[in-house]
Write a protein that holds these residues in place. Structure first.
Motif, PDB file in Angstrom:
ATOM      1  N   ALA A  47       0.828  -1.201   0.000  1.00  0.00           N
ATOM      2  CA  ALA A  47       0.000   0.000   0.000  1.00  0.00           C
ATOM      3  C   ALA A  47       0.865   1.255   0.000  1.00  0.00           C
ATOM      4  CB  ALA A  47      -0.937  -0.019   1.205  1.00  0.00           C
ATOM      5  N   LEU A  48       1.919   1.263   0.819  1.00  0.00           N
ATOM      6  CA  LEU A  48       2.750   2.466   0.891  1.00  0.00           C
ATOM      7  C   LEU A  48       3.492   2.687  -0.425  1.00  0.00           C
ATOM      8  CD1 LEU A  48       4.157   2.330   4.539  1.00  0.00           C
ATOM      9  CD2 LEU A  48       2.318   3.750   3.628  1.00  0.00           C
ATOM     10  N   LEU A  55       1.397   9.079  -5.829  1.00  0.00           N
ATOM     11  CA  LEU A  55       1.596  10.515  -5.600  1.00  0.00           C
ATOM     12  C   LEU A  55       2.381  11.135  -6.753  1.00  0.00           C
ATOM     13  CD1 LEU A  55       2.478  11.195  -1.866  1.00  0.00           C
ATOM     14  CD2 LEU A  55       0.626  12.153  -3.225  1.00  0.00           C
ATOM     15  N   VAL A  56       3.380  10.373  -7.235  1.00  0.00           N
ATOM     16  CA  VAL A  56       4.151  10.862  -8.384  1.00  0.00           C
ATOM     17  C   VAL A  56       3.206  11.086  -9.568  1.00  0.00           C
ATOM     18  CG1 VAL A  56       5.951  10.243 -10.038  1.00  0.00           C
ATOM     19  CG2 VAL A  56       6.251   9.707  -7.616  1.00  0.00           C
ATOM     20  N   ALA A  57       2.304  10.110  -9.776  1.00  0.00           N
ATOM     21  CA  ALA A  57       1.366  10.237 -10.895  1.00  0.00           C
ATOM     22  C   ALA A  57       0.396  11.387 -10.680  1.00  0.00           C
ATOM     23  CB  ALA A  57       0.604   8.929 -11.083  1.00  0.00           C
ATOM     24  N   LEU A  58       0.079  11.665  -9.406  1.00  0.00           N
ATOM     25  CA  LEU A  58      -0.805  12.794  -9.104  1.00  0.00           C
ATOM     26  C   LEU A  58      -0.109  14.112  -9.474  1.00  0.00           C
ATOM     27  CD1 LEU A  58      -3.524  13.623  -7.651  1.00  0.00           C
ATOM     28  CD2 LEU A  58      -2.139  13.986  -5.616  1.00  0.00           C
ATOM     29  N   VAL A  59       1.167  14.206  -9.121  1.00  0.00           N
ATOM     30  CA  VAL A  59       1.930  15.405  -9.470  1.00  0.00           C
ATOM     31  C   VAL A  59       2.000  15.546 -11.002  1.00  0.00           C
ATOM     32  CG1 VAL A  59       4.217  16.473  -9.363  1.00  0.00           C
ATOM     33  CG2 VAL A  59       3.260  15.362  -7.345  1.00  0.00           C
ATOM     34  N   PHE A  60       2.171  14.426 -11.688  1.00  0.00           N
ATOM     35  CA  PHE A  60       2.185  14.473 -13.159  1.00  0.00           C
ATOM     36  C   PHE A  60       0.880  15.055 -13.693  1.00  0.00           C
ATOM     37  CE2 PHE A  60       5.458  10.847 -13.974  1.00  0.00           C
ATOM     38  CZ  PHE A  60       6.426  11.627 -13.364  1.00  0.00           C
ATOM     39  N   SER A  61      -0.242  14.657 -13.042  1.00  0.00           N
ATOM     40  CA  SER A  61      -1.536  15.154 -13.547  1.00  0.00           C
ATOM     41  C   SER A  61      -1.632  16.671 -13.327  1.00  0.00           C
ATOM     42  CB  SER A  61      -2.694  14.422 -12.880  1.00  0.00           C
ATOM     43  OG  SER A  61      -2.846  14.844 -11.546  1.00  0.00           O
ATOM     44  N   ILE A  92       0.881   4.467 -14.405  1.00  0.00           N
ATOM     45  CA  ILE A  92       1.070   4.326 -12.956  1.00  0.00           C
ATOM     46  C   ILE A  92      -0.280   4.165 -12.256  1.00  0.00           C
ATOM     47  CG2 ILE A  92       1.781   5.528 -10.858  1.00  0.00           C
ATOM     48  CD1 ILE A  92       4.010   6.824 -12.497  1.00  0.00           C
ATOM     49  N   MET A  93      -1.229   5.030 -12.615  1.00  0.00           N
ATOM     50  CA  MET A  93      -2.507   4.999 -11.906  1.00  0.00           C
ATOM     51  C   MET A  93      -3.220   3.661 -12.093  1.00  0.00           C
ATOM     52  SD  MET A  93      -3.027   7.624 -10.116  1.00  0.00           S
ATOM     53  CE  MET A  93      -2.869   9.361  -9.854  1.00  0.00           C
ATOM     54  N   VAL A  94      -3.237   3.156 -13.327  1.00  0.00           N
ATOM     55  CA  VAL A  94      -4.004   1.944 -13.600  1.00  0.00           C
ATOM     56  C   VAL A  94      -3.319   0.711 -13.006  1.00  0.00           C
ATOM     57  CG1 VAL A  94      -4.810   0.405 -15.419  1.00  0.00           C
ATOM     58  CG2 VAL A  94      -5.077   2.862 -15.663  1.00  0.00           C
ATOM     59  N   ILE A  95      -2.029   0.583 -13.277  1.00  0.00           N
ATOM     60  CA  ILE A  95      -1.371  -0.679 -12.913  1.00  0.00           C
ATOM     61  C   ILE A  95      -0.644  -0.584 -11.581  1.00  0.00           C
ATOM     62  CG2 ILE A  95       0.425  -2.300 -13.605  1.00  0.00           C
ATOM     63  CD1 ILE A  95      -0.530  -1.960 -16.420  1.00  0.00           C
ATOM     64  N   TYR A  96       0.257   0.392 -11.459  1.00  0.00           N
ATOM     65  CA  TYR A  96       1.133   0.391 -10.289  1.00  0.00           C
ATOM     66  C   TYR A  96       0.444   0.920  -9.038  1.00  0.00           C
ATOM     67  CZ  TYR A  96       4.653  -0.549 -13.780  1.00  0.00           C
ATOM     68  OH  TYR A  96       5.364  -1.125 -14.803  1.00  0.00           O
ATOM     69  N   LEU A  97      -0.622   1.711  -9.216  1.00  0.00           N
ATOM     70  CA  LEU A  97      -1.359   2.152  -8.024  1.00  0.00           C
ATOM     71  C   LEU A  97      -2.584   1.267  -7.781  1.00  0.00           C
ATOM     72  CD1 LEU A  97      -2.070   4.090  -5.694  1.00  0.00           C
ATOM     73  CD2 LEU A  97      -3.353   5.431  -7.323  1.00  0.00           C
ATOM     74  N   PHE A 102      -5.363  -2.497  -4.605  1.00  0.00           N
ATOM     75  CA  PHE A 102      -6.545  -3.318  -4.333  1.00  0.00           C
ATOM     76  C   PHE A 102      -6.162  -4.762  -4.044  1.00  0.00           C
ATOM     77  CE2 PHE A 102      -9.553  -0.201  -6.329  1.00  0.00           C
ATOM     78  CZ  PHE A 102     -10.371  -0.111  -5.230  1.00  0.00           C
ATOM     79  N   LEU A 103      -5.298  -5.330  -4.897  1.00  0.00           N
ATOM     80  CA  LEU A 103      -5.001  -6.753  -4.735  1.00  0.00           C
ATOM     81  C   LEU A 103      -3.850  -6.963  -3.754  1.00  0.00           C
ATOM     82  CD1 LEU A 103      -5.572  -7.896  -8.410  1.00  0.00           C
ATOM     83  CD2 LEU A 103      -7.171  -7.820  -6.536  1.00  0.00           C
ATOM     84  N   GLY A 104      -2.722  -6.271  -3.984  1.00  0.00           N
ATOM     85  CA  GLY A 104      -1.583  -6.444  -3.089  1.00  0.00           C
ATOM     86  C   GLY A 104      -1.833  -5.846  -1.717  1.00  0.00           C
ATOM     87  N   GLY A 105      -2.482  -4.694  -1.662  1.00  0.00           N
ATOM     88  CA  GLY A 105      -2.725  -4.026  -0.394  1.00  0.00           C
ATOM     89  C   GLY A 105      -3.913  -4.622   0.345  1.00  0.00           C
ATOM     90  N   PHE A 106      -5.114  -4.347  -0.157  1.00  0.00           N
ATOM     91  CA  PHE A 106      -6.314  -4.834   0.536  1.00  0.00           C
ATOM     92  C   PHE A 106      -6.405  -6.356   0.503  1.00  0.00           C
ATOM     93  CE2 PHE A 106      -7.694  -0.440  -0.441  1.00  0.00           C
ATOM     94  CZ  PHE A 106      -7.886  -0.049   0.870  1.00  0.00           C
ATOM     95  N   GLY A 107      -5.997  -6.951  -0.624  1.00  0.00           N
ATOM     96  CA  GLY A 107      -6.041  -8.419  -0.725  1.00  0.00           C
ATOM     97  C   GLY A 107      -5.219  -9.053   0.377  1.00  0.00           C
TER      98      GLY A 107
END
Lengths: 602, 232
Positions: A47-48, A55-61, A92-97, A102-107
């Motif tokens: 998750a972290l 966050l990097v992708a957010l800055v890109f946006s 980044i948003m679709v795959i790495y975030l 969802f799967l690695g973190g919450f799963g």
């Protein structure tokens, strides 16, 4: 392995599906928190990392919006940089975030706790999964600093332009991108095997598949989809890598680039599109299905009412998952195809609306006459329903070939997919974090900051993406660096673009409030106790909060009921945890005096 | 992509059937709905077997998609087949041998005949390594004859198919090495049997995949083959 027999009440509990497992016990700090094999620690690592790169992708946006809202004002964003920002933001948003979170973190956090297991079935492979994911992220980040920068081919990486000179990052950037994707798929497969086998094999005594919380169902089916769909991404990445590095012609046609005949012969760019979208469309549901599951649980818990149509919800998850494999070519209407194919893919696309609408009705019917508590998780869950319906409706537009053709490659598409698979899942992520943070840390998140975060995010994202639909109707294209000097675009469109950018900055700032809240509440938050939401599922019934290594203390819980015993008629308490045996519920403390069954009062 | 769609539809049909069995006649909202048979504790198949099954589904998806890509690509103009390496027949025989040796190992492991298990594992390992060396020799022959990966789409698919299959075999050899090490050091009947069964399943799977790929490489009856009938 020694067989584990839990205490009494076997007549109410279906058989134990699994024996007691031996856990790895770390002795050092590094073993406990860095090279950890505990799914909960791995979840937090996932998750972290995902939120960090997100966050990097957010800055890109923000940088993209700076350029679009105020073209030419920011000196360092040239057309190449702009395309690189667009590509990296999307990827980044679709795959790495989202996929990783969802799967690695919450799963990882929720599956073992919710099914009543001590850990994932293969903890070592689970640990590897995270480190391989981290390697994929680092490879992606490395491409930012490689000669020529990251790829600017768009998140879809369509050949031939992705690997031709002239596209930003066509030398190093695209290679690192493709390798990173390949590594990501390998890492995910390790994790995915764990999630699926843990759900199938490690459920505690009494936890039948039909008693699983819908969160687990959503994550489980999304993992199955991902395991089957990610190979398509892997195949296309390998083949494009070979085209790029060894000069094969899988996708690369014979063409003239910059006045030079390229060495490739006769490849088929459409082949790449087919492979990519064979992964790309299920990917939407890899992100959406866990969100569906989580929202179901949030709504049921915070409306104090059992989920409406549980079995229907499970079947809808499965049908949506199945259909998602036969709709991929609706992303390719403009690429040209046999009209009958277009008809087929339009029909299957519209069919998905049926199980999806069914889920939406069931959420609304769960809310109907519920004892709704407008807690932060509930606010986000309700916001999800609104946003998902909005995004879904524009999906019906785009699913039709004749409507898609003029709208394709306009801002309408950008608005649609941001609503349906950007904002809607992210709202769920927030809701889920507000909901489970007390279990993860033992402390509540701050309510006031949470409310500010919610309202600014919810209203703000509508301020961003609603007007974007209109820009799309006007014909404003996506992926363009600047739209100045074009006759059909009125001045008001520029004004709207500036407004959207301002809204985007405000929404971005609200996320900083959220991050501050996460950090501050970890140290200063109000202690939450074991079960602040009075929820029924097993993760709230652990002996310690946060749960220790092994999750459930000495004995695994026994499950006697489904996850949705809220507001059961005739009871004092408005919820019954899954591990409370029926004999206990018949006791005086639980039942209202006037409705006591004869044998209990006797 | 039709091939991919059909394969995945079959898989989804299996999942639907499974869920149908899980949800038929079940009232999840009732806490006392467990059947009387519930008193008996039943343990399902080992997690490792299920995990291998799931992994084979993932690997199948990978190979099916490669084959789909091949089916879409082969009609195009620049398709010039390469000569058929004769050594492939021999390599195939080696892989069949390895699979048979694995099956024999499983039978020995079920009887806990450690000596035979060791022999079986050694034989299958040797045959598998032989297969991989054979494949490398085929590559060398092709390179010597001037057929590189970029020569034509047919050669590209030849190298791609053999490489991806070879890498899966190599991955299998890692599991084989662990099983062999275990069989030599401190054989525990349960673990040895499970390891042998898992290895055997994986080897049979790789054999089936190879037979399909081999058919695509050499059989011109299936359309434009990767290899022509001219021998190398």
């Amino acid at each position: 392995m020694s067989a584990h027999v839990a205490h009494d009440e076997t007549e109410f509990a279906p058989p134990a599906e699994v024996g007691e497992m031996h856990l790895y016990h770390p002795k050092t700090f590094l073993g406990k928190y860095i090279w950890s094999q505990d799914a909960k620690v791995i979840a937090i690592q996932y998750a972290l990392t995902a939120m960090g790169i997100g966050l990097v992708a957010l800055v890109f946006s923000w940088l993209m919006r700076l350029q679009l809202g105020f073209p030419g004002r920011v000196a360092f964003i040239d057309p190449d940089t702009y395309l690189q920002l667009v590509s990296m933001h999307g990827m980044i948003m679709v795959i790495y975030l989202l996929t990783a979170l969802f799967l690695g973190g919450f799963g990882n956090y929720l599956i073992p706790l919710m099914v009543g297991a001590r850990d994932m079935v293969f903890p070592y492979v689970n640990m590897l999964s995270y480190w391989v994911y981290l390697l994929a992220v680092l490879l992606l980040v490395a491409s930012f600093f490689a000669p020529g920068g990251p790829t600017g081919a768009g998140w879809t990486l369509y050949p031939p332009q992705a690997i031709l000179d002239g596209t930003p990052g066509a030398s190093w950037g695209i290679v690192l991108m493709l390798v990173s994707l390949g590594v990501f798929v390998i890492g995910f497969t390790m994790g995915g095997l764990n999630y699926v086998v843990t759900v199938l094999q490690a459920r505690t005594r009494g936890m039948t598949m039909m008693r699983l919380p819908l969160t687990v169902w959503g994550i489980f089916m999304a993992t199955v989809l991902a395991l089957l769909a990610f190979p398509a991404l892997f195949v296309s990445a390998i083949m494009m890598l070979l085209d790029h590095s060894l000069g094969t012609s899988f996708f690369m046609p014979a063409l003239v680039s910059k006045g030079q005949q390229v060495a490739h012969t006769g490849g088929n760019p459409l082949l790449f599109q087919h492979l990519f979208w064979f992964f790309g469309h299920p990917e939407v549901y890899i992100v959406a299905l866990p969100a569906f599951g989580i929202v179901s649980d949030l709504i049921s818990t915070h409306a104090r009412k059992n989920i409406f149509g549980y079995r229907m919800m499970v079947w809808a998850i499965l049908i949506i998952g199945g259909l998602s494999f036969v709709v991929w070519a609706h992303h390719m209407y403009v690429s040209g195809m046999n009209p009958y194919f277009g008809f087929f893919f339009a029909t299957t696309t519209l069919l998905i609306a049926i199980p999806t609408a069914l889920k939406v009705y069931n959420w609304v019917l769960t809310l109907w006459k519920g004892n709704i508590r407008l807690t932060l998780p509930m606010l986000f869950a309700i916001a999800f329903i609104f946003t998902f319906v909005n995004g879904g409706l524009t999906g019906l537009f785009l699913g039709n070939v004749v409507v898609d053709l003029p709208l394709s490659d306009t801002m309408f598409v950008v608005a649609h997919f941001h609503m349906v698979m950007g904002i809607a899942p992210v709202l769920t992520v927030f809701g889920a974090i507000y909901h489970w943070y007390p279990k993860i840390t033992g402390r509540m998140l701050d309510e006031t900051m949470g409310k500010i975060h919610f309202w600014v995010t919810f209203i703000g994202t509508y301020a961003i993406f609603y007007p974007m639909h209109y820009l799309g109707f006007m014909g404003i294209p996506r992926r363009y660096y600047a739209i100045a000097g074009t006759n059909f675009i009125p001045d008001s469109a520029h004004l709207l673009n500036a407004w959207i950018s301002l809204a985007a900055f405000v929404v971005g700032a609200a996320q900083m409030v959220f991050l501050y809240n996460l950090a501050r509440s970890y140290f200063r938050g109000r202690p939450s106790g074991p079960n602040p939401w009075q929820a029924t599922t097993l993760e709230w019934q652990t002996p310690e909060t946060p749960p220790k290594h092994g999750n459930f203390g000495k004995e695994l819980p026994v499950v006697y009921r489904w996850a949705y015993d809220y507001g059961v008629p005739g009871l004092h308490a408005d919820y019954i945890p899954q591990n409370v045996p029926p004999s206990e519920v018949r006791a005086e403390a639980w039942v209202k005096k006037d409705q006591m069954p004869a044998e209990a009062s006797a | 992509m039709t091939i991919g769609m059909i394969a995945l539809s079959l898989l989804m049909a299996a999942i639907v059937w499974w869920l149908f069995r899980q949800s038929l006649n079940v009232q999840p909202w009732e806490s006392e709905s467990a059947a009387p048979a519930a008193r008996v504790a039943v343990t399902g198949p080992p997690a490792a077997k299920i995990a291998l099954g799931v992994f084979l589904c993932v690997a199948s998806s990978l190979f099916v998609l490669f084959v789909s890509a091949y089916a879409m690509r082969l009609g195009l103009a620049d398709w010039t087949p390469l000569p058929r390496p004769r050594l492939l027949v021999f390599n195939t025989a080696l892989l069949v041998g390895a699979s048979i040796a694995m099956e024999w190992t499983v039978h020995a492991a079920r009887r806990f005949d450690t000596l035979k298990v060791r022999r079986g594992l050694a034989a299958s390992g040797l045959l598998t390594v032989g297969f991989l060396v054979g494949q490398l020799v085929v590559w060398k022959q092709l390179v010597d004859a001037g057929y590189f990966v970029s020569t034509s789409a047919a050669t590209a698919f030849f190298y791609l198919f053999t490489a991806v299959h070879g890498l899966h075999v190599l991955g299998g050899l890692v599991a084989w090495a662990r099983a062999t090490l275990h069989a030599w050091r401190a054989p525990d009947p349960g673990r040895m049997r499970l390891a042998a069964e898992l290895c055997a399943t994986y080897w049979h799977f790789l054999l089936v995949v190879w037979v399909v790929l081999y058919a695509l490489l050499v059989s011109s009856h299936l359309g434009l083959a990767i290899c022509s009938s001219a021998p190398l």
